[in-house]
Design an enzyme around this catalytic site. Structure first.
Site, PDB file in Angstrom:
ATOM      1  N   ASP A  15      13.315  72.194  15.844  1.00 33.81           N
ATOM      2  CA  ASP A  15      11.914  71.991  16.265  1.00 33.81           C
ATOM      3  C   ASP A  15      11.793  71.320  17.632  1.00 33.81           C
ATOM      4  OD1 ASP A  15      12.644  69.490  15.203  1.00 33.81           O
ATOM      5  OD2 ASP A  15      10.829  69.245  13.979  1.00 33.81           O
ATOM      6  N   GLY A  50      12.542  58.565   1.364  1.00 29.46           N
ATOM      7  CA  GLY A  50      13.892  58.541   1.940  1.00 29.46           C
ATOM      8  C   GLY A  50      14.767  59.686   1.470  1.00 29.46           C
ATOM      9  N   ALA A  51      14.164  60.728   0.879  1.00 31.30           N
ATOM     10  CA  ALA A  51      14.974  61.824   0.340  1.00 31.30           C
ATOM     11  C   ALA A  51      14.983  63.028   1.276  1.00 31.30           C
ATOM     12  CB  ALA A  51      14.451  62.232  -1.028  1.00 31.30           C
ATOM     13  N   ASP A 106       7.637  68.556  10.194  1.00 30.52           N
ATOM     14  CA  ASP A 106       7.116  67.912   8.991  1.00 30.52           C
ATOM     15  C   ASP A 106       5.590  67.965   8.951  1.00 30.52           C
ATOM     16  OD1 ASP A 106       9.773  67.300   9.011  1.00 30.52           O
ATOM     17  OD2 ASP A 106       9.529  65.158   9.370  1.00 30.52           O
ATOM     18  N   SER A 163      -0.461  50.556  -1.779  1.00 30.76           N
ATOM     19  CA  SER A 163       0.500  51.619  -2.090  1.00 30.76           C
ATOM     20  C   SER A 163       1.139  51.347  -3.446  1.00 30.76           C
ATOM     21  CB  SER A 163       1.600  51.672  -1.023  1.00 30.76           C
ATOM     22  OG  SER A 163       2.730  52.345  -1.557  1.00 30.76           O
ATOM     23  N   SER A 219       6.678  60.664   4.578  1.00 29.54           N
ATOM     24  CA  SER A 219       5.952  60.004   5.675  1.00 29.54           C
ATOM     25  C   SER A 219       4.936  60.950   6.318  1.00 29.54           C
ATOM     26  CB  SER A 219       6.921  59.439   6.710  1.00 29.54           C
ATOM     27  OG  SER A 219       7.911  60.364   7.020  1.00 29.54           O
TER      28      SER A 219
END
Ligand code: GLA
Length: 397
Positions: free
Chosen positions: A46, A132-133, A183, A79, A138
């Site tokens: 990208d 974190g996977a 993303d 959260s 995010s």
């Protein structure tokens, strides 16, 4: 460990609303949802202006949001993932080291920069995405924030791609991750049962329908720490930039990005490129052609070919780009021998996180059990697998 059952969007919305009422003692005014994404082909292409093939997931972030007038203005955010409430100033927002609040805060700052006057904002955030996977929790948080804010305040840009760009700026400039647009694009433009193609140079895109409905997406999360902020990602970008510069000299013409270099001309002069730069560039150039082959395969409804291309992509990450690790290699190799497996690879930045597996739906349960049992006999931390489907992009609920 049995495969996890993820909460549905409706369950997330109920919890988001309930927590909103508890935290902010009033009812929310908007509900938004934005999905995670998986990279199917086009690894680290990208930011090299190349091509990508991705999907949005059903797994997503759901936000209940509201606005109020206070002085000074602030963002109040709860959260459930982090079991934490943070209040941050909106007058001159500054990042909080290492905190999840930077994603919504960065988006709000970019919205104000784009000309939208913000009141104080309250958010209650729920998620079915593992963090974190490598599934872009995010970006999902960024897009869900943007959708909720546009829903309440208006001002949605005429060009929808601008919303993806705005969220990417939040991540680049506020959070400090030098990511490309994969993303944010995927989280916004996703469509149920469709693959997404993007030309990152021109930002033209297409949606390609799934050849048949009997396909499951299995995420196998190695839980090896995946943190893009720690410099590995930036180093890979720097090698790509060096190679681009060097190839411009060798080809004796302007080469704005690796996307402008054909495989044949690259192979002719690659020996004169410094080894590490050369390997990174070769991965990117070959990935670009794999994406185009993947698009052709999807048009022919040839999911088997797509699976082969994914395996080639993973080998290239391992051998040329250097962004795989033992755990991811083990997952892909083991998956390749299991019934129902069509294709798989690491997804996203690399160095850990999850693999994406295309699996025949009827075999998906057994596939997860067998993969986990092989993993668990080799590694100490149990494997987490999640089955999901290709879902819609970010939306107001
Ligand atoms: C991360 C980044 C993306 C992309 C991928 C690798 O997910 O956020 O922009 O560069 O890595 O393809």
């Amino acid at each position: 460990m049995p495969p996890e059952i993820s909460p549905s969007c409706e369950q997330l919305a109920l919890r988001a609303r309930k927590n909103y009422e508890e935290q902010f003692e009033t009812a929310p005014q908007a509900l938004s949802r934005a999905p995670g994404r998986l990279e199917i082909l086009g690894n680290h292409t990208d930011y090299n202006n190349g091509y990508i093939l991705s999907i949005a997931l059903e797994l997503s972030v759901v936000i209940a949001a509201g606005q109020e007038e206070t002085s000074p203005r602030r963002l109040g955010a709860w959260s459930s993932t982090f079991n934490e409430r943070i209040d941050a100033g909106l007058e001159e927002p500054a990042p909080l080291a290492g905190s999840w609040i930077n994603y919504p805060l960065g988006v709000l700052r970019e919205l104000e920069r784009s000309g939208i006057r913000l009141p104080s904002i309250n958010l209650s955030i729920e998620s079915s995405l593992p963090t974190g996977a490598g599934v872009s929790s995010s970006a999902a948080l960024e897009l869900a924030t943007a959708e909720a804010a546009y829903g309440m305040l208006g001002g949605r840009p005429g060009d929808p791609m601008e919303e993806a760009r705005l969220c990417r700026r939040a991540e680049n400039d506020f959070v400090g991750v030098p990511c490309g647009i994969l993303d944010q694009f995927s989280s916004l433009f996703g469509k149920r049962d469709h693959f997404l193609f993007l030309d990152c140079g021109t930002l033209e895109y297409d949606r390609l329908s799934l050849p048949d409905s009997g396909l499951a997406i299995v995420i196998a999360d190695s839980r090896v720490k995946h943190a893009l902020i720690d410099g590995q990602y930036a180093r890979l970008r720097a090698h790509c930039a060096n190679a681009t510069r060097r190839l411009g000299e060798l080809l004796d013409r302007p080469v704005p990005s690796l996307r402008d270099v054909g495989l044949e001309e690259f192979l002719e002069c690659r020996d004169e490129v410094e080894e590490e730069d050369r390997k990174r560039a070769e991965h990117v150039i070959r990935e670009n052609s794999r994406v185009l082959s993947g698009v052709e395969a999807l048009r022919r409804k040839d999911i088997v070919r797509l699976g082969e291309l994914m395996l080639e992509s993973h080998s290239s990450s391992r051998e040329l780009f250097g962004n795989s690790c033992d755990e991811l290699d083990f997952l892909v190799e083991t998956a390749s021998g299991l019934p129902g497996f069509i294709g798989g690879k690491l997804s996203g930045g690399g160095f850990g996180g999850a693999t994406v597996n295309l699996v025949e739906e009827d075999s998906a349960g057994e596939f997860q059990e067998r993969l986990a049992s092989r993993w668990n006999s080799r590694f100490a931390a149990p494997l987490r697998t999640l089955q999901t489907k290709i879902g819609d992009g970010a939306q107001l609920l």
